[in-house]
Every structure is written in structure tokens, then in C-alpha cells.
Motif scaffolding. Structure first.
Motif, PDB file in Angstrom:
ATOM      1  N   ILE A  58      37.557 -40.364  63.915  1.00  0.00           N
ATOM      2  CA  ILE A  58      37.043 -39.435  62.908  1.00  0.00           C
ATOM      3  C   ILE A  58      36.217 -40.236  61.914  1.00  0.00           C
ATOM      4  O   ILE A  58      36.727 -41.197  61.312  1.00  0.00           O
ATOM      5  CB  ILE A  58      38.184 -38.705  62.181  1.00  0.00           C
ATOM      6  CG1 ILE A  58      39.001 -37.877  63.180  1.00  0.00           C
ATOM      7  CG2 ILE A  58      37.633 -37.807  61.067  1.00  0.00           C
ATOM      8  CD1 ILE A  58      40.240 -37.239  62.576  1.00  0.00           C
ATOM      9  N   VAL A  59      34.957 -39.886  61.754  1.00  0.00           N
ATOM     10  CA  VAL A  59      34.075 -40.581  60.824  1.00  0.00           C
ATOM     11  C   VAL A  59      33.959 -39.761  59.556  1.00  0.00           C
ATOM     12  O   VAL A  59      33.481 -38.625  59.570  1.00  0.00           O
ATOM     13  CB  VAL A  59      32.685 -40.810  61.443  1.00  0.00           C
ATOM     14  CG1 VAL A  59      31.795 -41.584  60.465  1.00  0.00           C
ATOM     15  CG2 VAL A  59      32.800 -41.559  62.774  1.00  0.00           C
ATOM     16  N   GLY A  60      34.417 -40.321  58.444  1.00  0.00           N
ATOM     17  CA  GLY A  60      34.359 -39.616  57.167  1.00  0.00           C
ATOM     18  C   GLY A  60      35.522 -40.000  56.287  1.00  0.00           C
ATOM     19  O   GLY A  60      36.624 -40.296  56.767  1.00  0.00           O
ATOM     20  N   ASN A  61      35.280 -40.005  54.990  1.00  0.00           N
ATOM     21  CA  ASN A  61      36.303 -40.391  54.020  1.00  0.00           C
ATOM     22  C   ASN A  61      36.537 -39.288  52.999  1.00  0.00           C
ATOM     23  O   ASN A  61      36.683 -39.556  51.799  1.00  0.00           O
ATOM     24  CB  ASN A  61      35.877 -41.675  53.273  1.00  0.00           C
ATOM     25  CG  ASN A  61      36.458 -42.924  53.902  1.00  0.00           C
ATOM     26  OD1 ASN A  61      37.303 -42.841  54.795  1.00  0.00           O
ATOM     27  ND2 ASN A  61      36.001 -44.081  53.455  1.00  0.00           N
ATOM     28  N   GLY A 108      47.081 -30.764  70.312  1.00  0.00           N
ATOM     29  CA  GLY A 108      48.171 -31.611  70.776  1.00  0.00           C
ATOM     30  C   GLY A 108      47.787 -32.733  71.706  1.00  0.00           C
ATOM     31  O   GLY A 108      48.656 -33.507  72.136  1.00  0.00           O
ATOM     32  N   ASN A 109      46.495 -32.884  72.032  1.00  0.00           N
ATOM     33  CA  ASN A 109      46.099 -33.909  73.003  1.00  0.00           C
ATOM     34  C   ASN A 109      46.070 -35.314  72.427  1.00  0.00           C
ATOM     35  O   ASN A 109      46.301 -36.293  73.133  1.00  0.00           O
ATOM     36  CB  ASN A 109      44.715 -33.583  73.577  1.00  0.00           C
ATOM     37  CG  ASN A 109      44.718 -32.336  74.438  1.00  0.00           C
ATOM     38  OD1 ASN A 109      45.736 -31.983  75.016  1.00  0.00           O
ATOM     39  ND2 ASN A 109      43.574 -31.666  74.526  1.00  0.00           N
ATOM     40  N   ALA A 110      45.727 -35.450  71.141  1.00  0.00           N
ATOM     41  CA  ALA A 110      45.456 -36.768  70.560  1.00  0.00           C
ATOM     42  C   ALA A 110      46.706 -37.642  70.534  1.00  0.00           C
ATOM     43  O   ALA A 110      47.792 -37.194  70.172  1.00  0.00           O
ATOM     44  CB  ALA A 110      44.897 -36.603  69.154  1.00  0.00           C
ATOM     45  N   ARG A 111      46.531 -38.917  70.901  1.00  0.00           N
ATOM     46  CA  ARG A 111      47.614 -39.889  70.817  1.00  0.00           C
ATOM     47  C   ARG A 111      47.298 -41.016  69.836  1.00  0.00           C
ATOM     48  O   ARG A 111      48.198 -41.582  69.228  1.00  0.00           O
ATOM     49  CB  ARG A 111      47.903 -40.489  72.208  1.00  0.00           C
ATOM     50  CG  ARG A 111      48.552 -39.472  73.157  1.00  0.00           C
ATOM     51  CD  ARG A 111      49.933 -39.067  72.642  1.00  0.00           C
ATOM     52  NE  ARG A 111      50.523 -37.951  73.397  1.00  0.00           N
ATOM     53  CZ  ARG A 111      50.494 -36.694  72.998  1.00  0.00           C
ATOM     54  NH1 ARG A 111      49.853 -36.375  71.870  1.00  0.00           N
ATOM     55  NH2 ARG A 111      51.063 -35.742  73.689  1.00  0.00           N
ATOM     56  N   ARG A 112      46.030 -41.335  69.675  1.00  0.00           N
ATOM     57  CA  ARG A 112      45.619 -42.295  68.646  1.00  0.00           C
ATOM     58  C   ARG A 112      44.426 -41.714  67.908  1.00  0.00           C
ATOM     59  O   ARG A 112      43.466 -41.228  68.526  1.00  0.00           O
ATOM     60  CB  ARG A 112      45.271 -43.660  69.233  1.00  0.00           C
ATOM     61  CG  ARG A 112      44.671 -44.594  68.175  1.00  0.00           C
ATOM     62  CD  ARG A 112      44.606 -46.021  68.574  1.00  0.00           C
ATOM     63  NE  ARG A 112      43.847 -46.789  67.581  1.00  0.00           N
ATOM     64  CZ  ARG A 112      44.098 -48.039  67.243  1.00  0.00           C
ATOM     65  NH1 ARG A 112      45.102 -48.687  67.822  1.00  0.00           N
ATOM     66  NH2 ARG A 112      43.358 -48.653  66.340  1.00  0.00           N
ATOM     67  N   ILE A 113      44.482 -41.762  66.587  1.00  0.00           N
ATOM     68  CA  ILE A 113      43.421 -41.241  65.725  1.00  0.00           C
ATOM     69  C   ILE A 113      42.995 -42.343  64.772  1.00  0.00           C
ATOM     70  O   ILE A 113      43.818 -42.854  63.996  1.00  0.00           O
ATOM     71  CB  ILE A 113      43.901 -40.023  64.916  1.00  0.00           C
ATOM     72  CG1 ILE A 113      44.456 -38.932  65.845  1.00  0.00           C
ATOM     73  CG2 ILE A 113      42.769 -39.471  64.054  1.00  0.00           C
ATOM     74  CD1 ILE A 113      45.275 -37.887  65.112  1.00  0.00           C
ATOM     75  N   ASP A 114      41.731 -42.758  64.836  1.00  0.00           N
ATOM     76  CA  ASP A 114      41.179 -43.744  63.907  1.00  0.00           C
ATOM     77  C   ASP A 114      40.251 -43.035  62.936  1.00  0.00           C
ATOM     78  O   ASP A 114      39.326 -42.323  63.350  1.00  0.00           O
ATOM     79  CB  ASP A 114      40.401 -44.819  64.664  1.00  0.00           C
ATOM     80  CG  ASP A 114      41.311 -45.762  65.432  1.00  0.00           C
ATOM     81  OD1 ASP A 114      41.778 -46.751  64.833  1.00  0.00           O
ATOM     82  OD2 ASP A 114      41.562 -45.504  66.631  1.00  0.00           O
ATOM     83  N   VAL A 115      40.501 -43.221  61.653  1.00  0.00           N
ATOM     84  CA  VAL A 115      39.682 -42.606  60.597  1.00  0.00           C
ATOM     85  C   VAL A 115      38.859 -43.715  59.960  1.00  0.00           C
ATOM     86  O   VAL A 115      39.419 -44.663  59.389  1.00  0.00           O
ATOM     87  CB  VAL A 115      40.553 -41.914  59.533  1.00  0.00           C
ATOM     88  CG1 VAL A 115      39.684 -41.139  58.556  1.00  0.00           C
ATOM     89  CG2 VAL A 115      41.580 -41.002  60.194  1.00  0.00           C
ATOM     90  N   HIS A 128      45.243 -44.576  62.264  1.00  0.00           N
ATOM     91  CA  HIS A 128      44.761 -45.813  61.653  1.00  0.00           C
ATOM     92  C   HIS A 128      43.611 -45.478  60.704  1.00  0.00           C
ATOM     93  O   HIS A 128      42.627 -44.845  61.117  1.00  0.00           O
ATOM     94  CB  HIS A 128      44.281 -46.799  62.715  1.00  0.00           C
ATOM     95  CG  HIS A 128      45.364 -47.315  63.607  1.00  0.00           C
ATOM     96  ND1 HIS A 128      45.941 -48.557  63.438  1.00  0.00           N
ATOM     97  CD2 HIS A 128      45.989 -46.754  64.670  1.00  0.00           C
ATOM     98  CE1 HIS A 128      46.867 -48.743  64.370  1.00  0.00           C
ATOM     99  NE2 HIS A 128      46.913 -47.656  65.138  1.00  0.00           N
ATOM    100  N   PHE A 129      43.711 -45.891  59.452  1.00  0.00           N
ATOM    101  CA  PHE A 129      42.629 -45.750  58.479  1.00  0.00           C
ATOM    102  C   PHE A 129      41.886 -47.078  58.364  1.00  0.00           C
ATOM    103  O   PHE A 129      42.506 -48.143  58.234  1.00  0.00           O
ATOM    104  CB  PHE A 129      43.179 -45.364  57.102  1.00  0.00           C
ATOM    105  CG  PHE A 129      43.592 -43.923  56.983  1.00  0.00           C
ATOM    106  CD1 PHE A 129      42.700 -42.963  56.530  1.00  0.00           C
ATOM    107  CD2 PHE A 129      44.879 -43.538  57.321  1.00  0.00           C
ATOM    108  CE1 PHE A 129      43.086 -41.637  56.419  1.00  0.00           C
ATOM    109  CE2 PHE A 129      45.278 -42.212  57.205  1.00  0.00           C
ATOM    110  CZ  PHE A 129      44.376 -41.258  56.760  1.00  0.00           C
TER     111      PHE A 129
END
Length: 394
Positions: free
Chosen positions: A142-145, A177-184, A242-243
Motif C-alpha cells: 500500500i503506497v500512502g501515508n 481475507g486473501n492478504a497475508r503480508r501488507i507493506d505500507v 509492515h510500515f
């Protein structure tokens, strides 16, 4: 009496109607919308698990139920009726149509399959009848703060049992429900991020997500909230968040689909493998060149995001609408009433959906919702029309 039409039944349009009803209690005000249902961004843009934010709808209901404001849904500007026709019927026309096009990253690969804008995703998860289906994979960047990014994180990181009291549909819940890792990832350092600290702290209640915060710097309420969040690790965690701060997008990698996202920070590079990139960097579109008080031309005004661009919270939209309403009231003081307004509009659009017909749709959505949800949105315009006109009334 003066006749006023507002095009767009989202928060800006409704707030403008509120302010005008107070300033011009004798005026006849109609709110038109392209969809058969009102409330726009509140219904289809606010995250489905943030029902407290959506509760502003209750004050808008008073416009239609107690203050005599008309709702005319399923009326599409430029197709069902022209702007010129409306200007012939109303003393003032206010454009409150907002902006819906997601801003692109502007880097190589940002048009690959798997790159999705936050607006498109949120509309799909809110069952907007004109939304394109979205597919969200297991590794998401995810790109954005800002708060929209936090909304996306929360929706993707929640387990099925954490949506109690929302209006998230079964189909949307499966997508989430698919996501297992999310990087922001954001360009700003952590102390300059645009997150609301309250929304950051809300992530600390996630039951199935372990949270890691990289590159914290500076001080302030946002940093404190992120510090409090770091290390959140429920025993049942099946997802990671992860941020990352201070990283600028450089390229979206992939041939026929996203495979990774590349970022830079000075001379350093970071590549995050992923199958989905969600951009939460704002919206864009053509604006009509309105003045600060919303004036475009005699009898024509703009309000909300269409006027000032995609910034500001719902309370800021209220303040903006009040300024526009003040300009309209001042201008109408010099205009003699005499246009046909609602009566003329009904002759032009006999198939419009009126407020009492929207209430049928509303009742159907509430009656058919599954356990743990507050409504099940009607997913197509055809079904909305069928329910609205079920007794043959226009």
C-alpha cells in the motif's frame, strides 16, 4: 420562492443543502444524484467497518424528512438531464459531484494488472453498483501515508469475525481475507505522516495481524501512536503488517502482472515482492475553476472536492459548504424568483427515484442483511430501480 438544485447527494451536497435551508428557509431545494440512492461518499467511500463515520447520514435524513428538501435519484447530469436545462429550471445550480479518479503513481509499471487505486478498491468493497471487481492477492503493498491507507490496512488485516456491525458484504469479506503480508510505504518520515493517531491506535485491536514499524523518527502524537503499535503480535496472527517511512516509489516490477515494488531512499533501494499494489495517494479530475466561495458563473456554483480538490475531512466539507451557501444566499437576494424548479424537473425526469422510494431500498437492505451486519447493499442499479418503483409510482 427561489429554486435551488444541488447535483450530488454526498456529504458536500448535503452540507450545502443544510446551510442553504438555514439561510433561505423559504427556498425550495432539490438534491439530484446519478445513482438511485443518496449519500455518495458516505455510503460508498467510507470504510464499511467505520459505521460511526457513516452515522452522519442520520443528520442528512432530517433534510428530506423534516426540512422539505427533495431527493431526485437516478438522474445523471449530461445524460438524463443537461446542465443547461437545470439552469433554466432553477435560480441556482450547485455542482457537488466530487472527484473519483485515483491519482496514478507516475512511475514505470503503474499501469500493470494488480495496481489498484484506493477509490476503486473502496467502492468495490462497499458494493458500489458501477465498481469494477477487484482481486487482492496475498502480498500487498500500500503506497500512502494517510488515513485511506490505514483504512485499507484494517480491512485487509481483519479476520472474518472482526467485521461484526459493519456493512461489508460476504463477497467483499472474501476479497479482504486473501492478504497475508501488507507493506505500507510512504515518502514522508514518520513524524510527517498524515495518519490520524486515533486510526493508528485502532490497528492495535487487530486480532490476527502482527505489526512491525520500520524507520521511526522524530516525535509527536503520530510517532507515539506508531511506537505503541509496534510489536503488536496476537498469538493467532495469520497476517503481517509492515510500515516503512521515507521511501519514494521508483518502479512497479512485472511483465504481465505485478511481481514487486521498488523504492528508493537516497542511495538505498528497497524491493518488496508483491502481487498487488494499492495506491492511496489521492484523487484527480477536472475542476470547473470556481472561486474560493464556489462561484463559477451567475447562477452556477461548485462545492466540496470538485471546488477545492481532494482534501479535507467531513467536518471540513461542512465548513466549506457553509461558505458556498453564504455566497448563493447573497447572490439570490438580487434575483427575483419565478422559475419552476422541482415541478419542471419532474416533467423532464418522470422516472427519478424520490426519497420515499429510496426508503424502500433502505428497508430492503436492512431486512435482508445477514447476522452481524447492519445492511446488505443492493448491488445493481436495475435492482434498485425495481425496488424503488415496485408499486408503479414515479
Amino acid at each position: 420562492m427561489h429554486q435551488i438544485a444541488i447535483i450530488g447527494a454526498g456529504p458536500s451536497g448535503c452540507f450545502t443543502a443544510q446551510a442553504l435551508a438555514k439561510l433561505l428557509p423559504e427556498a425550495r431545494i432539490d438534491i439530484l444524484d446519478a445513482l438511485p440512492v443518496p449519500y455518495g461518499l458516505i455510503r460508498y467511500g467510507v470504510a464499511p467497518d467505520h459505521q460511526g463515520t457513516k452515522a452522519v447520514i442520520r443528520q442528512f435524513e432530517r433534510l428530506f424528512e423534516r426540512q422539505g428538501v427533495g431527493f431526485c435519484g437516478d438522474v445523471r447530469l449530461g445524460k438524463t438531464v443537461t446542465l443547461e436545462a437545470l439552469q433554466g429550471l432553477y435560480d441556482a445550480v450547485v455542482l457537488a459531484t466530487g472527484l473519483s479518479a485515483d491519482r496514478r503513481l507516475g512511475v514505470k509499471g503503474d499501469d500493470l494488472p494488480g495496481v489498484l487505486g484506493s477509490g476503486a478498491v473502496t467502492r468495490a468493497l462497499n458494493d458500489h453498483p458501477e465498481a469494477e471487481p477487484v482481486t487482492i492477492g496475498e502480498r500487498v503493498v500500500i503506497v500512502g501515508n494517510g488515513n485511506v491507507a490505514v483504512d485499507l490496512v484494517r480491512l485487509l488485516a481483519k479476520g472474518a469475525g472482526e467485521f461484526h456491525g459493519s456493512d461489508l458484504s460476504e463477497a467483499a469479506a472474501q476479497q479482504c481475507g486473501n492478504a497475508r503480508r501488507i507493506d505500507v510505504v510512504g515518502r514522508s518520515p514518520s513524524d510527517a505522516a498524515k495518519f490520524d493517531p486515533v486510526m493508528i491506535r485502532e490497528l492495535g485491536r487487530l486480532e490476527q495481524a502482527a505489526i512491525h514499524v520500520h524507520g521511526l523518527s522524530g516525535e509527536g502524537k503520530i510517532v507515539e501512536a506508531l511506537q505503541h503499535l509496534a510489536g503488536h503480535a496476537p498469538e493467532a496472527a495469520t497476517r503481517e503488517i509492515h510500515f516503512h517511512f521515507g521511501w519514494t516509489p521508483e518502479e512497479i516490477e512485472g511483465a504481465t502482472h505485478v511481481t514487486g515494488a521498488r523504492f528508493r531512499q537516497g542511495d538505498a533501494r528497497m524491493v518488496l515482492p508483491c502481487d498487488t499494489v494499492l495506491t492511496a495517494i489521492g484523487f484527480e479530475g477536472d475542476t470547473p475553476g470556481a472561486q474560493e466561495d464556489g462561484f463559477i458563473a451567475p447562477g452556477l456554483y461548485a462545492t466540496g472536492w470538485l471546488k477545492r480538490g481532494p482534501r479535507g475531512t467531513i467536518p471540513e466539507n461542512r465548513a466549506d459548504a457553509q461558505g458556498v451557501a453564504a455566497r448563493i444566499a447573497a447572490d439570490l437576494a438580487a434575483v427575483a424568483p419565478g422559475k419552476t424548479g422541482r415541478d419542471g424537473l419532474m416533467a423532464l425526469v418522470p422516472g427519478a427515484v424520490h426519497y420515499h422510494q429510496w426508503q424502500r431500498i433502505d428497508a430492503a437492505e436492512r431486512a435482508e442483511c445477514p447476522d452481524g451486519r447492519v445492511r446488505r447493499k443492493i448491488p445493481t442499479i436495475a435492482q434498485m430501480r425495481s425496488i424503488a418503483h415496485q408499486t408503479g409510482e414515479s
